[in-house]
Scaffold this motif. Structure first.
Motif, PDB file in Angstrom:
ATOM      1  N   GLY A  96       0.724  -1.186   0.022  1.00 24.65           N
ATOM      2  CA  GLY A  96      -0.042  -0.143   0.002  1.00 24.65           C
ATOM      3  C   GLY A  96       0.828   1.207  -0.164  1.00 24.65           C
ATOM      4  N   PHE A  97       1.950   1.131   0.599  1.00 25.61           N
ATOM      5  CA  PHE A  97       2.814   2.447   0.827  1.00 25.61           C
ATOM      6  C   PHE A  97       3.553   2.563  -0.260  1.00 25.61           C
ATOM      7  N   ILE A  98       4.014   1.655  -1.279  1.00 20.00           N
ATOM      8  CA  ILE A  98       4.824   2.096  -2.333  1.00 20.00           C
ATOM      9  C   ILE A  98       4.007   2.267  -3.516  1.00 20.00           C
ATOM     10  N   LEU A  99       2.726   1.486  -3.598  1.00 17.31           N
ATOM     11  CA  LEU A  99       1.718   1.904  -4.738  1.00 17.31           C
ATOM     12  C   LEU A  99       1.082   3.306  -4.414  1.00 17.31           C
ATOM     13  N   THR A 100       1.062   3.683  -3.270  1.00 15.05           N
ATOM     14  CA  THR A 100       0.593   5.114  -3.053  1.00 15.05           C
ATOM     15  C   THR A 100       1.768   6.138  -3.496  1.00 15.05           C
ATOM     16  N   ALA A 101       3.007   5.994  -2.896  1.00 15.06           N
ATOM     17  CA  ALA A 101       3.975   6.760  -3.514  1.00 15.06           C
ATOM     18  C   ALA A 101       4.303   6.797  -5.071  1.00 15.06           C
ATOM     19  N   PHE A 102       3.988   5.462  -5.559  1.00 15.13           N
ATOM     20  CA  PHE A 102       4.241   5.658  -6.952  1.00 15.13           C
ATOM     21  C   PHE A 102       3.192   6.263  -7.715  1.00 15.13           C
ATOM     22  N   TYR A 103       1.945   6.341  -7.275  1.00 12.70           N
ATOM     23  CA  TYR A 103       0.630   7.196  -7.875  1.00 12.70           C
ATOM     24  C   TYR A 103       0.879   8.498  -7.545  1.00 12.70           C
ATOM     25  N   MET A 104       1.428   9.038  -6.486  1.00 12.22           N
ATOM     26  CA  MET A 104       1.789  10.313  -6.087  1.00 12.22           C
ATOM     27  C   MET A 104       2.885  10.875  -7.109  1.00 12.22           C
ATOM     28  N   GLN A 105       3.625  10.245  -7.365  1.00 11.73           N
ATOM     29  CA  GLN A 105       4.882  10.682  -8.052  1.00 11.73           C
ATOM     30  C   GLN A 105       4.484  10.559  -9.622  1.00 11.73           C
ATOM     31  N   ARG A 106       3.866   9.431 -10.162  1.00 15.32           N
ATOM     32  CA  ARG A 106       3.528   9.346 -11.586  1.00 15.32           C
ATOM     33  C   ARG A 106       2.273  10.180 -11.928  1.00 15.32           C
ATOM     34  N   PHE A 107       1.312  10.366 -11.001  1.00 18.35           N
ATOM     35  CA  PHE A 107       0.132  11.133 -11.646  1.00 18.35           C
ATOM     36  C   PHE A 107      -0.191  12.462 -11.015  1.00 18.35           C
ATOM     37  N   GLY A 108       0.784  12.754 -10.114  1.00 17.32           N
ATOM     38  CA  GLY A 108       0.851  13.996  -9.621  1.00 17.32           C
ATOM     39  C   GLY A 108      -0.326  14.242  -8.545  1.00 17.32           C
ATOM     40  N   LEU A 109      -0.799  13.176  -7.601  1.00 19.81           N
ATOM     41  CA  LEU A 109      -1.662  13.080  -6.638  1.00 19.81           C
ATOM     42  C   LEU A 109      -1.394  13.358  -5.187  1.00 19.81           C
ATOM     43  N   SER A 110      -2.039  13.885  -4.385  1.00 18.08           N
ATOM     44  CA  SER A 110      -1.987  14.118  -2.838  1.00 18.08           C
ATOM     45  C   SER A 110      -1.830  12.634  -2.331  1.00 18.08           C
ATOM     46  N   ARG A 111      -1.135  12.569  -1.312  1.00 20.12           N
ATOM     47  CA  ARG A 111      -1.051  11.285  -0.377  1.00 20.12           C
ATOM     48  C   ARG A 111      -2.511  10.491  -0.451  1.00 20.12           C
ATOM     49  N   HIS A 112      -3.510  11.321  -0.201  1.00 17.98           N
ATOM     50  CA  HIS A 112      -5.127  10.827   0.259  1.00 17.98           C
ATOM     51  C   HIS A 112      -5.615  10.250  -1.125  1.00 17.98           C
ATOM     52  N   GLU A 113      -5.508  11.206  -2.004  1.00 23.57           N
ATOM     53  CA  GLU A 113      -6.005  11.018  -3.593  1.00 23.57           C
ATOM     54  C   GLU A 113      -5.254   9.697  -3.938  1.00 23.57           C
ATOM     55  N   ALA A 114      -4.029   9.609  -3.599  1.00 24.39           N
ATOM     56  CA  ALA A 114      -3.138   8.539  -4.469  1.00 24.39           C
ATOM     57  C   ALA A 114      -3.632   7.028  -3.819  1.00 24.39           C
ATOM     58  N   LEU A 115      -3.844   7.109  -2.346  1.00 25.07           N
ATOM     59  CA  LEU A 115      -4.210   6.088  -1.464  1.00 25.07           C
ATOM     60  C   LEU A 115      -5.710   5.249  -2.225  1.00 25.07           C
TER      61      LEU A 115
END
Length: 149
Positions: A96-115
């Motif tokens: 959950g941690f790495i996928l959230t971080a990846f989505y934050m970086q790749r798609f410009g999402l906030s922590r909440h949005e990415a999770l």
């Protein structure tokens, strides 16, 4: 099967692989990113594929520079056309941690949005509080580089 499609035909995620999981990997996946503290041992010839082992503790998060490097590596693997499988032992906390971080970086999402986005694909993702703190630090880092760049 415990493998979940995160980005159709590009990114899959789950837990430690069993026999059926390895069959799926053999047929569809070109690269594995293993977060477990134990190395993977593919039951077939893994020649011309990537087997990336970057273990992190289930209890203690890594440093911010690790997150920057790991998400960069995930992007590079996907951008070259490889199909990537990312996993930890249970497919909940570290995953959950790495996928959230990846989505934050790749798609410009906030922590909440990415999770919330990755939970739409894999509902049981649940980074622990220490990982959530690191994700907040990563979010601040991403904001700082977007302001500078």
């Amino acid at each position: 099967m415990d493998i979940v499609e995160i980005i159709p035909n590009h990114l899959y995620a789950g837990r430690k692989l069993n026999e059926n999981g390895w069959k799926f990997i053999e047929q569809k996946v070109h690269a594995i990113l293993n977060l477990r503290e134990e190395q993977d041992k593919p039951p077939f010839d893994f020649t011309n594929r990537l087997l990336i082992w970057t273990p992190i503790s289930a209890k203690e998060p890594p440093q911010l520079h690790w997150v920057i490097a790991a998400t960069g590596m995930m992007n590079a693997v996907l951008d070259t056309g490889y199909v990537l499988y990312v996993h930890d032992t249970d497919g909940i906390n570290r995953l959950g941690f790495i996928l959230t971080a990846f989505y934050m970086q790749r798609f410009g999402l906030s922590r909440h949005e990415a999770l919330q986005t990755v939970r739409q694909r894999k509902h049981d993702l649940n980074p622990n509080e220490r990982y959530m703190v690191l994700l907040s630090q990563f979010e601040a880092y991403l904001k700082s580089i977007s302001i500078r760049g």
